[in-house]
Design a protein around this motif. Structure first.
Motif, mmCIF file in Angstrom:
data_model
loop_
_atom_site.group_PDB
_atom_site.id
_atom_site.type_symbol
_atom_site.label_atom_id
_atom_site.label_comp_id
_atom_site.label_asym_id
_atom_site.label_seq_id
_atom_site.Cartn_x
_atom_site.Cartn_y
_atom_site.Cartn_z
ATOM 1 N N ARG A 1 12.455 10.041 -2.820
ATOM 2 C CA ARG A 1 11.042 10.340 -3.080
ATOM 3 C C ARG A 1 10.835 11.823 -3.382
ATOM 4 O O ARG A 1 11.665 12.659 -3.002
ATOM 5 N N CYS B 1 0.809 -1.224 0.000
ATOM 6 C CA CYS B 1 0.000 0.000 0.000
ATOM 7 C C CYS B 1 0.843 1.276 0.000
ATOM 8 O O CYS B 1 0.302 2.382 0.006
ATOM 9 N N ASP B 2 2.162 1.187 -0.020
ATOM 10 C CA ASP B 2 3.076 2.349 -0.113
ATOM 11 C C ASP B 2 2.604 3.292 -1.232
ATOM 12 O O ASP B 2 2.356 2.850 -2.356
ATOM 13 N N ASP B 3 2.531 4.589 -0.932
ATOM 14 C CA ASP B 3 2.066 5.574 -1.924
ATOM 15 C C ASP B 3 2.916 5.602 -3.194
ATOM 16 O O ASP B 3 2.429 5.953 -4.269
ATOM 17 N N ASN C 1 3.837 3.176 -4.914
ATOM 18 C CA ASN C 1 3.269 2.224 -5.885
ATOM 19 C C ASN C 1 2.083 2.822 -6.628
ATOM 20 O O ASN C 1 1.823 2.464 -7.784
ATOM 21 N N ALA C 2 1.348 3.730 -5.980
ATOM 22 C CA ALA C 2 0.260 4.428 -6.677
ATOM 23 C C ALA C 2 0.852 5.425 -7.679
ATOM 24 O O ALA C 2 0.396 5.527 -8.820
ATOM 25 N N ILE C 3 1.919 6.129 -7.257
ATOM 26 C CA ILE C 3 2.563 7.123 -8.133
ATOM 27 C C ILE C 3 3.173 6.427 -9.360
ATOM 28 O O ILE C 3 3.095 6.926 -10.473
#
Ligand SMILES: [Zn+2]
Length: 244
Positions: free
Chosen positions: A115, A46-48, A50-52
């Motif tokens: 990041r 769920c690390d952000d 991975n969405a980015i």
């Protein structure tokens, strides 16, 4: 260059963009299915980041239904798998992509990334690195799983059961990620076996998802790309076709 630093660790890694293009092309060629006939679930951290860094073309499939929690373990369990399975087009397939993730910087540092908006690197996967730190310090207690930190405690137990292998490895975070992949793969296989799918195929795609620095994008190395024909129960690997 970025892909070279990734390929030192993962020789067959491709950019996520190439990965999804090849995946969809291989499925269309060998199973004659278009992206809109595929119900996609992923089991990723769920690390952000991975969405980015999620590859945009993956959205041509239906979904994704998220099965994953920390470091990609399918914490949604039987209920998640069952729910997603019943959203599939009848003439289509379910496709499950699962992967633990790991950061690799431009300089080739493994287990961390730079990041957006941050001047120093941070851990990636943070959960895996946290569990590894506790493993090395001898702080993981056999059987300790709490409701307050259930997912993290589960990862700690997975690492504890491969303690020697991880701590004696040449690179501990690389090895811990391999251990994580094997645990996820094993659990996905059990969940798939226990689930009914009202469609033609189940496609299983397992690998390592590699996050680069903020300006590198992401990469993926497949470890498994197989389909199950639900009528004949035939199971076949498409890895050779994928790498052609
Ligand atoms: Zn993570």
């Amino acid at each position: 260059m970025s892909i070279e630093s990734v390929r030192k660790w993962y020789p067959k890694a491709l950019t996520s963009i190439d990965t999804v293009n090849r995946l969809l092309d291989t499925i269309e060629k060998h199973l004659e299915l278009k992206p809109n006939q595929l119900m996609h679930a992923d089991s990723m951290c769920c690390d952000d980041v991975n969405a980015i860094q999620y590859p945009p073309r993956a959205y041509e499939m239906l979904g994704p239904f998220h099965l994953g929690g920390l470091d990609g373990f399918p914490f949604a369990g039987l209920t998640g798998m069952g729910a997603f399975a019943h959203h599939v087009p009848e003439d289509g397939a379910v496709i499950i992509f699962y992967a633990p993730h790991i950061g690799i910087t431009k300089e080739g540092q493994i287990g961390e990334i730079s990041r957006i908006g941050q001047s120093s690197n941070s851990a990636c996967c943070g959960a895996a690195k946290g569990a590894l730190g506790k493993l090395a310090a001898g702080q993981i207690i056999e059987g300790n799983i709490t409701s307050l930190d259930f997912q993290m405690n589960t990862i700690e137990q997975i690492f504890l059961h491969s303690k020697e292998r991880i701590l004696n490895a040449e690179n501990q975070i690389f090895e811990a990620t391999e251990v994580m992949y094997e645990a996820i793969d094993e659990r996905i296989e059990v969940l798939v076996k226990e689930t009914e799918y009202p469609c033609k195929y189940v496609i299983l795609v397992g690998g390592i998802f590699i996050n680069g620095d903020k300006d590198m994008g992401s990469f993926c190395q497949y470890k498994k790309f197989e389909y199950i024909n639900l009528e004949t129960k035939e199971r076949k690997s498409l890895m050779d076709e994928y790498h052609k």
